[in-house]
Write a protein that holds these residues in place. Structure first.
Motif, PDB file in Angstrom:
ATOM      1  N   SER A 231      22.794  75.353  34.523  1.00  0.00           N
ATOM      2  CA  SER A 231      21.641  76.207  34.243  1.00  0.00           C
ATOM      3  C   SER A 231      21.992  77.685  34.333  1.00  0.00           C
ATOM      4  O   SER A 231      21.169  78.541  34.016  1.00  0.00           O
ATOM      5  CB  SER A 231      20.495  75.896  35.221  1.00  0.00           C
ATOM      6  OG  SER A 231      20.872  76.216  36.552  1.00  0.00           O
ATOM      7  N   GLN A 236      26.745  78.713  30.545  1.00  0.00           N
ATOM      8  CA  GLN A 236      26.293  78.536  29.170  1.00  0.00           C
ATOM      9  C   GLN A 236      27.100  79.382  28.197  1.00  0.00           C
ATOM     10  O   GLN A 236      27.353  78.960  27.061  1.00  0.00           O
ATOM     11  CB  GLN A 236      24.798  78.832  29.086  1.00  0.00           C
ATOM     12  CG  GLN A 236      23.962  77.795  29.833  1.00  0.00           C
ATOM     13  CD  GLN A 236      22.490  78.131  29.921  1.00  0.00           C
ATOM     14  OE1 GLN A 236      22.009  79.056  29.266  1.00  0.00           O
ATOM     15  NE2 GLN A 236      21.760  77.390  30.739  1.00  0.00           N
ATOM     16  N   GLN A 259      30.888  64.230  32.746  1.00  0.00           N
ATOM     17  CA  GLN A 259      29.886  63.470  33.506  1.00  0.00           C
ATOM     18  C   GLN A 259      30.405  62.079  33.862  1.00  0.00           C
ATOM     19  O   GLN A 259      30.195  61.598  34.984  1.00  0.00           O
ATOM     20  CB  GLN A 259      28.597  63.372  32.694  1.00  0.00           C
ATOM     21  CG  GLN A 259      27.893  64.714  32.519  1.00  0.00           C
ATOM     22  CD  GLN A 259      26.653  64.603  31.646  1.00  0.00           C
ATOM     23  OE1 GLN A 259      25.538  64.392  32.126  1.00  0.00           O
ATOM     24  NE2 GLN A 259      26.853  64.729  30.343  1.00  0.00           N
ATOM     25  N   THR A 265      26.127  68.668  40.133  1.00  0.00           N
ATOM     26  CA  THR A 265      25.413  69.835  39.625  1.00  0.00           C
ATOM     27  C   THR A 265      24.865  70.680  40.775  1.00  0.00           C
ATOM     28  O   THR A 265      24.301  70.152  41.741  1.00  0.00           O
ATOM     29  CB  THR A 265      24.255  69.396  38.713  1.00  0.00           C
ATOM     30  OG1 THR A 265      24.792  68.748  37.556  1.00  0.00           O
ATOM     31  CG2 THR A 265      23.417  70.590  38.268  1.00  0.00           C
ATOM     32  N   VAL A 391      21.982  75.598  24.836  1.00  0.00           N
ATOM     33  CA  VAL A 391      20.998  74.932  25.696  1.00  0.00           C
ATOM     34  C   VAL A 391      20.556  73.615  25.056  1.00  0.00           C
ATOM     35  O   VAL A 391      20.442  72.585  25.747  1.00  0.00           O
ATOM     36  CB  VAL A 391      19.795  75.858  25.960  1.00  0.00           C
ATOM     37  CG1 VAL A 391      18.660  75.087  26.637  1.00  0.00           C
ATOM     38  CG2 VAL A 391      20.217  77.039  26.823  1.00  0.00           C
ATOM     39  N   ASP A 392      20.355  73.629  23.755  1.00  0.00           N
ATOM     40  CA  ASP A 392      19.989  72.382  23.059  1.00  0.00           C
ATOM     41  C   ASP A 392      21.085  71.329  23.217  1.00  0.00           C
ATOM     42  O   ASP A 392      20.801  70.150  23.467  1.00  0.00           O
ATOM     43  CB  ASP A 392      19.752  72.658  21.571  1.00  0.00           C
ATOM     44  CG  ASP A 392      18.464  73.422  21.310  1.00  0.00           C
ATOM     45  OD1 ASP A 392      17.599  73.451  22.208  1.00  0.00           O
ATOM     46  OD2 ASP A 392      18.333  74.009  20.218  1.00  0.00           O
ATOM     47  N   LEU A 394      23.361  71.148  25.640  1.00  0.00           N
ATOM     48  CA  LEU A 394      23.404  70.707  27.029  1.00  0.00           C
ATOM     49  C   LEU A 394      22.291  69.696  27.322  1.00  0.00           C
ATOM     50  O   LEU A 394      22.500  68.728  28.067  1.00  0.00           O
ATOM     51  CB  LEU A 394      23.285  71.909  27.959  1.00  0.00           C
ATOM     52  CG  LEU A 394      24.505  72.857  27.992  1.00  0.00           C
ATOM     53  CD1 LEU A 394      24.157  74.136  28.762  1.00  0.00           C
ATOM     54  CD2 LEU A 394      25.716  72.186  28.636  1.00  0.00           C
ATOM     55  N   ARG A 395      21.153  69.923  26.718  1.00  0.00           N
ATOM     56  CA  ARG A 395      20.056  68.949  26.916  1.00  0.00           C
ATOM     57  C   ARG A 395      20.364  67.631  26.214  1.00  0.00           C
ATOM     58  O   ARG A 395      20.128  66.562  26.792  1.00  0.00           O
ATOM     59  CB  ARG A 395      18.767  69.568  26.373  1.00  0.00           C
ATOM     60  CG  ARG A 395      18.192  70.670  27.277  1.00  0.00           C
ATOM     61  CD  ARG A 395      17.015  71.367  26.640  1.00  0.00           C
ATOM     62  NE  ARG A 395      16.441  72.361  27.562  1.00  0.00           N
ATOM     63  CZ  ARG A 395      15.644  73.359  27.175  1.00  0.00           C
ATOM     64  NH1 ARG A 395      15.322  73.486  25.888  1.00  0.00           N
ATOM     65  NH2 ARG A 395      15.166  74.205  28.058  1.00  0.00           N
ATOM     66  N   ASP A 396      20.893  67.721  25.015  1.00  0.00           N
ATOM     67  CA  ASP A 396      21.230  66.487  24.305  1.00  0.00           C
ATOM     68  C   ASP A 396      22.297  65.681  25.046  1.00  0.00           C
ATOM     69  O   ASP A 396      22.321  64.440  24.984  1.00  0.00           O
ATOM     70  CB  ASP A 396      21.727  66.823  22.892  1.00  0.00           C
ATOM     71  CG  ASP A 396      20.621  67.337  21.987  1.00  0.00           C
ATOM     72  OD1 ASP A 396      19.435  67.160  22.333  1.00  0.00           O
ATOM     73  OD2 ASP A 396      20.935  67.964  20.946  1.00  0.00           O
ATOM     74  N   GLY A 398      22.513  65.529  28.213  1.00  0.00           N
ATOM     75  CA  GLY A 398      21.979  65.083  29.500  1.00  0.00           C
ATOM     76  C   GLY A 398      22.438  65.938  30.665  1.00  0.00           C
ATOM     77  O   GLY A 398      22.296  65.535  31.820  1.00  0.00           O
ATOM     78  N   LEU A 400      21.395  69.219  31.206  1.00  0.00           N
ATOM     79  CA  LEU A 400      20.217  69.956  31.677  1.00  0.00           C
ATOM     80  C   LEU A 400      19.000  69.038  31.700  1.00  0.00           C
ATOM     81  O   LEU A 400      18.863  68.174  30.822  1.00  0.00           O
ATOM     82  CB  LEU A 400      19.945  71.151  30.765  1.00  0.00           C
ATOM     83  CG  LEU A 400      20.889  72.329  30.871  1.00  0.00           C
ATOM     84  CD1 LEU A 400      20.495  73.418  29.879  1.00  0.00           C
ATOM     85  CD2 LEU A 400      20.918  72.906  32.286  1.00  0.00           C
TER      86      LEU A 400
END
Length: 400
Positions: A231, A236, A259, A265, A391-392, A394-396, A398, A400
């Motif tokens: 985060s 980033q 991961q 984290t 950010v997108d 990182l979310r995809d 998993g 974030l």
């Protein structure tokens, strides 16, 4: 915050503020290479070494230079001294972006003490938010900001690409390596931060750490024992650099592999670095200066610092500044830029924030390699502005 743009900034005086003479024990190393504020003391221990009476207070070496074990026996910096520059005088409206802004305000406060006729009215917010604000203000006519100082080169680039910047003084640009300024001279770096690998020296040695981050998911010694702070803006930027170098698909694969390899984290990279010193982690991903802050506060802690080579993990990003188009304070703004790149200010960044100084005459602290000895990837730092895409991703993944 006042939006006043006092044109008194155009009428800077040439009188120099002299520092009180030192008595007795001035070290020879503190005289070489720099006159003025840092020309006294005993090589940088932060002790009392005189100052200048500005009517507000005394400014001394201990104010600009940090203290502690990483700063001991430090030679005086080279470069242009504040004493060689015109006085700062007038009101400057400064937009100050980023999480390190509070540290940079300490430097601004020192300059205001040194120059009683100088005031920097500041607005402190996230770099990306201020960049968007400046762009919108410029499109509407003119921004009230005279100078934008940001911890993020991507935000500086976004403002410059929107045509919202004025020319920087050549005297400032010529002191900073080309890699850390805009190719068209629209912004310039003032302090650098290198991506690095803090590690616990009781658990592994530097030779155990791979030379590229792509190898980390395959390194058995680091399985289930690394940490990151996804985060965090610096992380980033690192992932953005990986996307620029290797593309989104390969970056996604790397994130998933890390991961699968087992990584913890944390909320921020200072905690990652402290966890390495505590033995909670074997290694982690963090900006270089967090390890130095741990070392400074915990002198005997078992934490070392390693650098990868030529990849996103070796990214050197910069804080920087630019003059905003339409300012009524062009002369004052230009003089301010030169002050932030002075020997004294660069010594401040090196010894109080543990950042990489941007001028060759000022050395980094401790055992850090010089910035020229690092091997960062060859990318345009302004391209780090695509944080939303990162950010997108990182979310995809998993993360974030």
């Amino acid at each position: 915050m006042s939006d006043s743009n006092d044109t008194a900034g155009r009428n800077v005086t040439q009188s120099r503020r002299r520092f009180l003479a030192l008595g007795g024990t001035t070290a020879a190393t503190a005289i070489a290479g720099c006159s003025g504020i840092l020309s006294g003391g005993d090589g940088g221990d932060g002790g009392s070494d005189g100052g200048t009476d500005t009517g507000v207070g005394q400014i001394s070496l201990s104010d600009f230079r940090g203290s502690g074990p990483l700063v001991e026996q430090r030679d005086a910096p080279g470069g242009t001294s504040i004493e060689e520059l015109p006085d700062l005088s007038g009101e400057l409206t400064l937009y100050l972006g980023g999480g390190e802004g509070g540290l940079y305000l300490d430097l601004i406060n020192l300059l205001e003490q040194l120059y009683p006729d100088f005031t920097a009215n500041h607005r402190l917010e996230a770099s990306s938010d201020l960049a968007n604000t400046i762009i919108e203000e410029n499109e509407a006519g003119a921004s009230p900001a005279d100078v934008f100082m940001s911890i993020d080169a991507g935000s500086l680039g976004a403002v410059a690409n929107a045509g919202a910047t004025a020319s920087l003084p050549e005297e400032a640009l010529s002191t900073v390596p080309e890699a850390y300024q805009d190719s068209e001279g629209r912004w310039v770096g003032i302090a650098g931060r290198a991506r690095a690998i803090p590690y616990n020296t009781n658990q592994i040695s530097e030779s155990d750490i791979p030379s590229t981050v792509q190898e980390f998911p395959e390194t058995a010694a680091l399985e289930n024992s690394m940490g990151w702070a996804p985060s965090y803006g610096a992380f980033q930027s690192f992932v953005t650099a990986m996307r620029l170098i290797r593309g989104d698909d390969e970056t996604m694969s790397w994130l998933q592999a890390m991961q699968d390899h087992g990584i913890t984290t944390y909320d921020d990279e200072f905690r990652v670095s402290n966890a390495c010193a505590d033995g909670e982690l074997t290694a982690g991903f963090a900006n270089h200066y967090y390890t130095l802050r741990v070392q400074s506060a915990r002198e005997s802690s078992p934490i070392g610092l390693a650098f990868t080579e030529g990849d996103a993990g070796a990214l050197v990003n910069v804080s920087g500044l630019e003059i905003i188009n339409g300012t009524d304070n062009a002369d004052l703004a230009s003089n301010f830029v030169r002050h932030v790149l002075s020997a004294e200010a660069q010594e401040f960044f090196a010894t109080r924030t543990f950042a990489y100084p941007m001028i060759p005459g000022v050395a980094p602290v401790g055992d850090l390699p010089r910035i020229d000895d690092l091997n960062p990837p060859d990318i345009d730092l302004t391209e780090l502005a695509d944080v939303a895409g990162t950010v997108d991703l990182l979310r995809d993944a998993g993360v974030l």
